[in-house]
Write an enzyme that holds these catalytic residues in place. Structure first.
Site, PDB file in Angstrom:
ATOM      1  CB  CYS A 142      -0.898   0.022   1.226  1.00 57.44           C
ATOM      2  SG  CYS A 142      -1.943  -1.422   1.442  1.00 57.44           S
ATOM      3  CB  CYS A 182       0.375   3.576  -4.554  1.00 61.53           C
ATOM      4  SG  CYS A 182       0.644   2.396  -5.885  1.00 61.53           S
ATOM      5  CB  CYS A 209     -34.896   1.743  18.070  1.00 61.54           C
ATOM      6  SG  CYS A 209     -35.852   0.277  18.445  1.00 61.54           S
ATOM      7  CB  CYS A 254     -30.081  -3.327  13.988  1.00 66.44           C
ATOM      8  SG  CYS A 254     -29.838  -2.259  15.421  1.00 66.44           S
TER       9      CYS A 254
END
Lengths: 265, 106
Positions: free
Chosen positions: A80, A83, A184, A226
């Site tokens: 990574c 670059c 909620c 959820c």
């Protein structure tokens, strides 16, 4: 802490907005001045855990991400850093503006999606699976570079239709219990669901360490929590619905400081 | 993979009380949970954690299944001389780990 005074205050605010003839009152979401990060709903002990990097277990993932940042990957043999250079410079503020519009595919992408595109296109490596330790570590490391910076997501006008889809999903009732997210997190924040305080659902610290998970997890994992909770069928990891929802929530949380890697109960 | 984050002050005055913190990356699998196949996931916890200061033991702990994943251990010692503080821990898979930190005492 009782949620009732909050609710009264908020209703008063909405009544005021209606009095001014504003059309904003369709969703009774928190007004900007009363937005609160999930951090504020936590116990003092959990807050201290998050604020001290030497005790924050999320930092284990950040440290791993830092190692991956400069590890050679894929057929290209590139890191990574080859670059992007020093992440402290090049990645500063990046996580605060995601999800962004990805013009090549005419859709928004989240940070994890961006990491995988970079792996495929630039490193000739296989994409990392969602919720894999490596992908979470890279996202936590990149997120950490923007810690304390205000969220700036949703600047691009091309994102607007996707943000609207995300909002529609947020307000849509679903599952066997027939609840929307807003039922909620907008209508009852600050009150309790069983023994847990309901936060306002601002995604300010992802990927974050959840004590319940005993691990770092992504916002998508939290969405699935959820959805299973209201007995809806969760979307698979990486589906566009999650990115739209993240886009809506991040746009709504604009200006709030990023906390990655946060702690939540 | 980051195995641990060790926090030892790099410098201290002689006689000073220093705080040492270790955050160890470990699943601390209890042995009581069932896996996707319905069978018990084998126990894998750190059973013992030991800290030595120039070879002398200054702290040790026995850990048990009720301790959460990624245990955080914090303790104090008196800075007596410059040298190496070593941390060792062993888990149920028999894997021994070693991390060290240097301290300069003036």
């Amino acid at each position: 802490m009782s949620g009732l005074p909050n609710r009264k205050l908020r209703n008063a605010g909405i009544a005021g907005a209606l009095g001014l003839g504003a059309a904003l009152a369709l969703a009774p979401e928190a007004l900007p001045q009363e937005r609160r990060s999930g951090f504020e709903f936590m116990s003092r002990e959990s807050q201290v855990l998050q604020q001290d990097d030497t005790s924050n277990p999320g930092m284990l993932w950040v440290a791993e991400g830092e190692a991956l940042w400069s590890a050679r990957t894929g057929a290209s043999g590139r890191t990574c850093a080859d670059c992007h250079g020093d992440a402290a410079v090049s990645m500063k503020g990046v996580a605060a503006r995601y999800p962004v519009y990805f013009a090549e595919q005419s859709r928004p992408i989240d940070l994890q999606g961006r990491i995988n595109i970079c792996r495929e296109v630039n490193q000739n490596a296989t994409p990392l699976p969602y919720e894999s330790r490596e992908l979470l570590a890279l996202a936590a490391f990149i997120g950490k570079q923007s810690r304390g910076m205000p969220i700036t997501a949703g600047d691009d006008q091309r994102l607007e239709p996707f943000r609207a889809l995300g909002q529609e999903l947020y307000e849509r009732r679903q599952g066997q219990l027939n609840f929307s997210c807003a039922n909620c997190h907008d209508d009852h924040w600050g009150r309790k669901l069983a023994s847990s305080v309901i936060p306002q659902s601002h995604p300010t610290g992802y990927p974050l360490y959840r004590l319940e998970w005993q691990s770092v997890g992504s916002l998508q994992r939290r969405f699935r929590n959820c959805m299973v909770g209201v007995r809806a069928e969760p979307y698979p990891f990486g589906s566009p619905e999650y990115v739209n929802l993240e886009l809506f929530l991040m746009t709504r949380a604009r200006g709030m400081p990023l906390e990655t890697p946060a702690i939540r109960p | 993979m980051a195995r641990a984050l060790i926090n030892v002050p790099s410098k201290a005055k002689r006689g000073e009380i220093i705080e040492i913190k270790a955050l160890v990356s470990h699943p601390m699998e209890t042995g009581y949970r069932t896996g996707p196949d319905g069978g018990l996931v084998p126990r894998d916890i750190i059973s013992r954690f030991l800290c030595t200061y120039n070879g002398e033991e200054i702290f040790s702990a026995d850990l048990f299944p009720a301790i959460a994943a990624n245990p955080f251990l914090s303790f104090t010692t008196v800075a007596t001389e410059s040298g190496r503080i070593a941390f060792r821990w062993i888990d149920d898979k028999g894997q021994a780990h070693l991390e060290t930190a240097e301290i300069v005492v003036e």
